[in-house]
Design a protein around this motif. Structure first.
Motif, PDB file in Angstrom:
ATOM      1  N   SER A  27     -32.457 -10.364  14.050  1.00  0.00           N
ATOM      2  CA  SER A  27     -32.212  -9.096  14.892  1.00  0.00           C
ATOM      3  C   SER A  27     -30.988  -9.335  15.620  1.00  0.00           C
ATOM      4  CB  SER A  27     -33.470  -8.852  15.555  1.00  0.00           C
ATOM      5  OG  SER A  27     -33.384  -7.744  16.335  1.00  0.00           O
ATOM      6  N   ALA A  28     -30.282  -8.368  16.078  1.00  0.00           N
ATOM      7  CA  ALA A  28     -29.246  -8.299  16.955  1.00  0.00           C
ATOM      8  C   ALA A  28     -29.099  -6.950  17.809  1.00  0.00           C
ATOM      9  CB  ALA A  28     -27.948  -8.681  16.441  1.00  0.00           C
ATOM     10  N   SER A  29     -28.426  -6.987  18.996  1.00  0.00           N
ATOM     11  CA  SER A  29     -28.506  -5.594  19.824  1.00  0.00           C
ATOM     12  C   SER A  29     -27.082  -4.864  19.159  1.00  0.00           C
ATOM     13  CB  SER A  29     -28.229  -6.181  21.274  1.00  0.00           C
ATOM     14  OG  SER A  29     -29.335  -6.413  21.673  1.00  0.00           O
ATOM     15  N   LYS A  30     -26.250  -5.512  18.320  1.00  0.00           N
ATOM     16  CA  LYS A  30     -25.041  -4.927  17.892  1.00  0.00           C
ATOM     17  C   LYS A  30     -24.780  -5.198  16.516  1.00  0.00           C
ATOM     18  CE  LYS A  30     -20.995  -6.733  19.022  1.00  0.00           C
ATOM     19  NZ  LYS A  30     -20.406  -7.519  17.962  1.00  0.00           N
ATOM     20  N   GLY A  31     -23.982  -4.526  15.787  1.00  0.00           N
ATOM     21  CA  GLY A  31     -23.741  -4.365  14.399  1.00  0.00           C
ATOM     22  C   GLY A  31     -22.515  -5.583  14.050  1.00  0.00           C
ATOM     23  N   GLY A  32     -22.572  -5.871  12.923  1.00  0.00           N
ATOM     24  CA  GLY A  32     -21.266  -6.731  12.564  1.00  0.00           C
ATOM     25  C   GLY A  32     -21.272  -8.137  12.825  1.00  0.00           C
ATOM     26  N   VAL A  33     -22.651  -8.705  13.074  1.00  0.00           N
ATOM     27  CA  VAL A  33     -22.519 -10.177  13.590  1.00  0.00           C
ATOM     28  C   VAL A  33     -23.034 -11.046  12.368  1.00  0.00           C
ATOM     29  CG1 VAL A  33     -22.958  -9.452  16.149  1.00  0.00           C
ATOM     30  CG2 VAL A  33     -24.926  -9.803  14.628  1.00  0.00           C
ATOM     31  N   GLY A  34     -23.207 -10.526  11.166  1.00  0.00           N
ATOM     32  CA  GLY A  34     -23.468 -11.232  10.235  1.00  0.00           C
ATOM     33  C   GLY A  34     -24.699 -11.604   9.924  1.00  0.00           C
ATOM     34  N   LYS A  35     -25.696 -10.503  10.269  1.00  0.00           N
ATOM     35  CA  LYS A  35     -27.217 -10.493  10.421  1.00  0.00           C
ATOM     36  C   LYS A  35     -27.585 -10.501   8.718  1.00  0.00           C
ATOM     37  CE  LYS A  35     -28.814  -7.306  12.134  1.00  0.00           C
ATOM     38  NZ  LYS A  35     -29.103  -6.449  10.758  1.00  0.00           N
TER      39      LYS A  35
END
Length: 259
Positions: free
Chosen positions: A8-16
């Motif tokens: 999970s992450a608060s923003k997109g584009g982090v490679g999740k």
């Protein structure tokens, strides 16, 4: 008993999604059976397996339909996303158990999931009802961090705050204990060599107790999702033993943290 890990992450584009896809491949190579759940309505993980559809998807878990596990190979299953998942935020608002419907579905389908060693869940980059459902069933939440001021400091602060609010709100009224038991782990992702931001990032992440691994910026990760091929199977990875060794070491650190 399966271990459930949500990315999970608060923003997109982090490679999740890339991380979920390749960690699943790593686990399979270690002999584990893996169930993937795609809870991102964009369906990138499902599309990687050519399974983005409206039929028997995760959407049916929340709407009384028939969700099905697609057995992609003997070691890998998938509950795919549906483009209609984005409708659930409004649809579920009136339900008292809106954050725990995934938990109930898994409890009702224990026979179907009992043979999987790990359940990996990809999420949409937000902290809405669907993501809360996934966190509620998780043993661990892995949050990718990137070496930039917004990608690291603000994203971590936002996630920590939302996670605390969720824990505090989701309590058993009889015991006052939180129903959210997931441990949050952080993973430094896309770390570049010899840049000012990465050096500063390295100093900051040393202060994070629950940082479990560091993945360097490598073109093979972009190729992996573009070609729908695990990074371990790419010829450009095989030709560079040092790169392969470093990737394996990072995923091994992650695995050790979630066993």
């Amino acid at each position: 008993m399966s271990k459930t890990i949500t990315f999970s992450a608060s923003k997109g584009g982090v490679g999740k999604t890339t991380m979920t896809f390749n960690f699943a491949s790593y686990l399979i190579r270690q002999g584990y059976k893996v169930l993937l759940i795609d809870s991102d309505y964009q369906g990138n993980l499902s599309s990687t397996y050519e399974s983005y559809t409206n039929q028997n998807t995760l959407y049916d878990v929340f709407t009384g339909g028939l969700a099905k596990i697609r057995q992609l190979n003997p070691q890998l299953g998938l509950i795919p996303a549906s483009p209609h998942l984005d409708e659930l935020e409004g649809t579920l608002q009136s339900k008292n158990n809106k954050n725990f419907m995934m938990m109930m579905w898994l409890q009702d389908h224990l026979e179907e999931i009992k043979d999987y060693d790990y359940i990996l869940i990809d999420t949409h980059p937000e902290f809405g009802t669907l993501t809360k459902n996934m966190i509620a069933v998780s043993d661990y939440v892995v949050v990718p961090l990137e070496p930039s001021e917004y990608g690291f400091i603000q994203s971590k602060q936002q996630f920590d705050l939302r996670m605390k609010e969720f824990r505090d709100d989701a309590v058993d009224i009889r015991t006052r204990a939180s129903l959210i038991e997931a441990k949050v782990l952080y993973l430094a992702n896309r770390v570049k060599h010899n840049t000012r931001s990465s050096h500063e990032f390295g100093q900051m992440i040393d202060q994070i107790d629950n940082l479990v691994a560091v993945l360097n910026e490598r073109e093979v990760f972009n190729s992996s999702t573009m070609l729908k091929t695990p990074v371990f199977d790419l010829e450009q990875t095989k030709r560079n033993p040092k790169t392969l060794q470093q990737i394996n070491a990072a995923y091994q650190q992650l695995l050790e943290s979630v066993k």
